[in-house]
Scaffold this active site. Structure first.
Site, mmCIF file in Angstrom:
data_model
loop_
_atom_site.group_PDB
_atom_site.id
_atom_site.type_symbol
_atom_site.label_atom_id
_atom_site.label_comp_id
_atom_site.label_asym_id
_atom_site.label_seq_id
_atom_site.Cartn_x
_atom_site.Cartn_y
_atom_site.Cartn_z
ATOM 1 N N GLU A 139 4.573 102.269 44.087
ATOM 2 C CA GLU A 139 3.202 101.759 44.019
ATOM 3 C C GLU A 139 2.783 101.486 42.579
ATOM 4 O O GLU A 139 2.746 102.423 41.766
ATOM 5 C CB GLU A 139 2.228 102.770 44.632
ATOM 6 C CG GLU A 139 0.773 102.332 44.561
ATOM 7 C CD GLU A 139 -0.197 103.426 44.993
ATOM 8 O OE1 GLU A 139 -1.319 103.078 45.428
ATOM 9 O OE2 GLU A 139 0.156 104.614 44.893
ATOM 10 N N ASP A 174 -1.808 98.767 46.868
ATOM 11 C CA ASP A 174 -3.164 99.326 46.888
ATOM 12 C C ASP A 174 -4.090 98.277 46.281
ATOM 13 O O ASP A 174 -3.993 97.967 45.091
ATOM 14 C CB ASP A 174 -3.191 100.628 46.087
ATOM 15 C CG ASP A 174 -4.516 101.363 46.212
ATOM 16 O OD1 ASP A 174 -5.572 100.695 46.154
ATOM 17 O OD2 ASP A 174 -4.503 102.599 46.341
ATOM 18 N N GLN A 202 -3.401 99.878 50.930
ATOM 19 C CA GLN A 202 -4.491 100.829 50.768
ATOM 20 C C GLN A 202 -5.717 100.101 50.236
ATOM 21 O O GLN A 202 -5.590 99.079 49.554
ATOM 22 C CB GLN A 202 -4.094 101.984 49.834
ATOM 23 C CG GLN A 202 -3.075 102.925 50.453
ATOM 24 C CD GLN A 202 -2.630 104.025 49.526
ATOM 25 O OE1 GLN A 202 -2.447 103.810 48.327
ATOM 26 N NE2 GLN A 202 -2.425 105.219 50.061
ATOM 27 N N GLU A 238 -8.005 105.029 51.205
ATOM 28 C CA GLU A 238 -7.846 106.005 50.126
ATOM 29 C C GLU A 238 -9.033 105.900 49.174
ATOM 30 O O GLU A 238 -8.927 105.354 48.079
ATOM 31 C CB GLU A 238 -6.520 105.794 49.388
ATOM 32 C CG GLU A 238 -6.169 106.968 48.478
ATOM 33 C CD GLU A 238 -4.899 106.738 47.684
ATOM 34 O OE1 GLU A 238 -4.132 107.707 47.513
ATOM 35 O OE2 GLU A 238 -4.670 105.601 47.218
#
Length: 260
Positions: A139, A174, A202, A238
């Site tokens: 990530e 993300d 995310q 998240e």
């Protein structure tokens, strides 16, 4: 329609951790993710998942000494044995929890680079994970929240995937981190989701990492793009709720209502 997973490390913190499973299920979540499972026996986590009809879709491999500020070991020279042991422990939990993906954190590098170390650790880890039927994720994390993190940009992550060529090594995209670091989220989604190399998404509001409808993102548009591209993975929520978690889920209730 995108499938949403509650992040139990950031959401429902008004409850003790074991009680967060019930709270997430009561709000209609079908899946959960969280940072680390290792404070609990896998049998206890399995019981909580089964009791509340939830799927475990993501957690992180051991990150080193988190409380001391470490954020992964995969790119740290001299920590290879620890990284390998951490992967083995993560895979034990993944198998017990029927969790199909594990995020491997690279680590902080205040000076220099360790790309060869990172690639070597990921190659070994992907081979072990493949034997267990688990995908490993990497990530890119933004420089503001985590200064010095080894991996920051989507192109860097996809370059690692191309170089290693492991089918079970994928990117965790993300949108919060991506917006802060490079923006242009619609282009990133349309460029990278069709490759099949994004294993998990995310979301959080930018800039404060609160509910995704707070701040500068047009989440309705982004969800529409994700839907248009037929992404079959999960979207992890998240973020840190402004107040109570359930009270802040109006964005999700509205979205589900509009797409019922």
């Amino acid at each position: 329609m995108p499938r949403f997973a509650a992040n139990l490390s950031m959401m429902y913190t008004e409850h003790p951790f074991p009680a967060r499973f019930a709270a997430a299920a009561a709000d209609g979540f079908e899946a959960v993710e969280y940072l680390f499972p290792y404070a609990y026996h896998p049998a206890e986590l399995r019981r909580l998942l089964d009791e509340h009809g939830l799927r475990q879709v993501l957690f992180n491999a051991p990150p080193g000494d988190w409380d001391a500020g470490e954020r992964g070991t995969a790119a740290l020279p001299g920590r290879e044995s620890e990284t390998r042991a951490g992967i083995e422990r993560a895979l034990e939990y993944a198998v017990a929890l029927d969790c199909p993906r594990v995020h491997v954190m690279a680590g902080l590098l205040p000076s220099g680079a360790a790309r060869d170390t990172y690639l070597g650790n990921l190659a070994r880890a992907a081979e072990r994970a493949g034997a267990a039927g688990v995908d490993l994720l990497i990530e890119p994390i933004n420089h503001r929240d985590m200064p010095g993190y080894f991996l920051n940009r989507q192109a860097e992550a996809h370059a690692v995937l191309r170089e290693l060529g492991a089918d079970n090594l994928k990117v965790q995209l993300d949108l919060y981190h991506c917006q802060i670091t490079e923006g242009d989220l619609t282009t990133a989604l349309r460029r990278d989701l069709p490759t099949g190399r994004v294993g998990h998404l995310q979301i959080a509001g930018v800039p404060d990492r609160q509910e995704p409808d707070a701040g500068e993102l047009n989440i309705g548009h982004l969800f529409g793009v994700i839907d248009e591209l037929a992404f079959e993975g999960w979207v992890g929520c998240e973020y840190r709720p402004r107040a109570g978690t359930s009270e802040g889920l109006g964005w999700l209730r509205d979205y589900r209502g509009a797409h019922a």
